[in-house]
Scaffold this active site. Structure first.
Site, short mmCIF file in Angstrom:
data_model
loop_
_atom_site.label_atom_id
_atom_site.label_comp_id
_atom_site.label_asym_id
_atom_site.label_seq_id
_atom_site.Cartn_x
_atom_site.Cartn_y
_atom_site.Cartn_z
N LYS A 151 -2.15 -1.35 -3.62
CA LYS A 151 -3.32 -0.26 -3.38
C LYS A 151 -2.12 1.00 -3.63
CE LYS A 151 -5.96 2.00 -0.50
NZ LYS A 151 -6.47 2.11 1.08
N LYS A 210 0.99 -1.23 0.03
CA LYS A 210 -0.13 -0.17 -0.11
C LYS A 210 0.83 1.36 -0.13
CE LYS A 210 -3.46 2.45 2.59
NZ LYS A 210 -4.26 2.27 3.94
#
Ligand code: PBG
Ligand code: ZN
Length: 344
Positions: A267, A213
């Site tokens: 992400k 992420k």
């Protein structure tokens, strides 16, 4: 130049034009469909929902048209709709009535997400209910764990966060969550959550880890939606540097898998297709999810509202690209729309 033998190297048959005509694969719509590799399926989509404890609330999120902060009592209707559309699952983000230094609401068996999960379960017994496991929506400082001050510099206390993450995950599991998704990028978070779940009898509950992420500006609209903007500093001491070598993402994934992650996530999605592709290649046996984040949603929505692009086509093309890069699960704010478009 060699004369065309009909066979080129590397296993490719045929030479060049005029024998080779790629358009032959494109004339007939059925042939086009047959040679397609990527097909989208609502069953692989996860819809994020923002829930609040205030009953009856349905507050539009300005930067995310079509999305709302929903009162827990209104969750049932949303869940039934998603189930009817054949969407794979829902992921819950809670906005608590009170925030504090440690994010107590997230640990409370009667916290906002726990209530939402119970309501959702009543509405659709079979629906996959995932909870985001983090603290930034629940802390008054907006960071993803409690703060420690070292040499006058405030930062998230990694190891203190781990014990709390375990408690939050167990509380979500008790409320009926089918899967937990830790998103805080703390070192050791997957192992800590696995151990906590196992010790409470939730050995069967999968963990979908936000493994790679990035510290991304594409989360802007989400932070409006979840009221989780950091009150000081930023998240760059825990989320990944977008400029880091992709190898760092592979190490993150490797560690999370070793700690017991069942599904790993990259992400954001669209600006990180190279990361998705590399993770897919390096970990072929590990289910891979991608989060088509709020900023990606807002950009396309804004352009579509102005009539500058065709929302349906751009969204389907974007999700196709994310799938082609290697993600098999996509978290997306368009899940309901996509299901309707695909079912039409
Ligand atoms: C919280 C969290 C964030 C998102 C999912 N979980 C935001 C953040 O890190 O600030 C972003 C999702 C989106 O932008 O759609 N840890
Ligand atoms: Zn967080």
């Amino acid at each position: 130049m060699e004369p065309d033998s009909g066979f080129a190297g590397g296993g490719f048959s045929g030479g060049g034009f005029p024998q080779r005509r790629m358009r032959r694969l494109r004339y007939h719509p059925s042939v086009r469909r047959m040679v397609r590799d990527v097909t989208l399926d609502p069953a692989r989509l996860i819809l994020p929902l923002f829930v609040r404890s205030e009953p009856g609330m349905r507050e539009a999120i300005p930067s995310m048209p079509g999305h709302f902060q929903l009162g827990v009592d209104l969750v049932g209707e949303e869940v039934r709709e998603a189930a009817a559309l054949g969407i794979g699952g829902l992921i819950f983000f809670g906005i608590p009535p009170h925030k504090d230094a440690v994010g107590s609401d997230s640990l409370d068996d009667d916290g906002v997400v726990q209530q939402a999960v119970r309501t959702a379960r009543q509405a659709a017994a079979e629906m996959l209910l995932v909870t985001d496991v983090c603290f930034c929506e629940y802390t008054d400082h907006g960071h993803c764990g409690p703060i420690v001050e070292r040499d006058g510099v405030k930062d998230v206390d990694n190891d203190a966060t781990l014990a709390l993450l375990g408690r939050q995950a167990v509380s979500h599991a008790r409320a009926g969550a089918d899967m937990v998704a830790p998103s805080g990028m703390m070192d050791g978070m997957v192992g800590a959550i696995r151990a906590a779940l196992d010790s409470e009898g939730f050995t069967h509950l999968p963990i979908m880890s936000y493994a790679a992420k990035y510290a991304s500006a594409y989360y802007g609209p989400f932070r409006d939606a979840a009221e989780s903007t950091p009150q000081f500093g930023d998240r760059r001491t825990y989320q990944m540097d977008p400029a880091a070598d992709v190898g760092q993402a592979l190490r993150e994934v490797e560690l999370d898998v070793a700690e017991g992650a069942d599904i790993v996530m990259v992400k954001p999605a669209l600006a990180y297709l190279d990361v998705i592709s590399r993770v897919r290649q390096a970990f072929p046996g590990v289910p891979l999810a991608a989060y088509n984040v709020s900023g990606e949603y807002a950009m396309i929505k804004a352009a579509a509202e102005r009539g500058w692009i065709d929302e349906r086509q751009v969204v389907l093309e974007s999700l196709t690209a994310i799938t082609r890069a290697g993600a098999s699960i996509i978290l997306t704010y368009w899940a309901k729309d996509v299901a309707r478009w695909l079912n039409a």
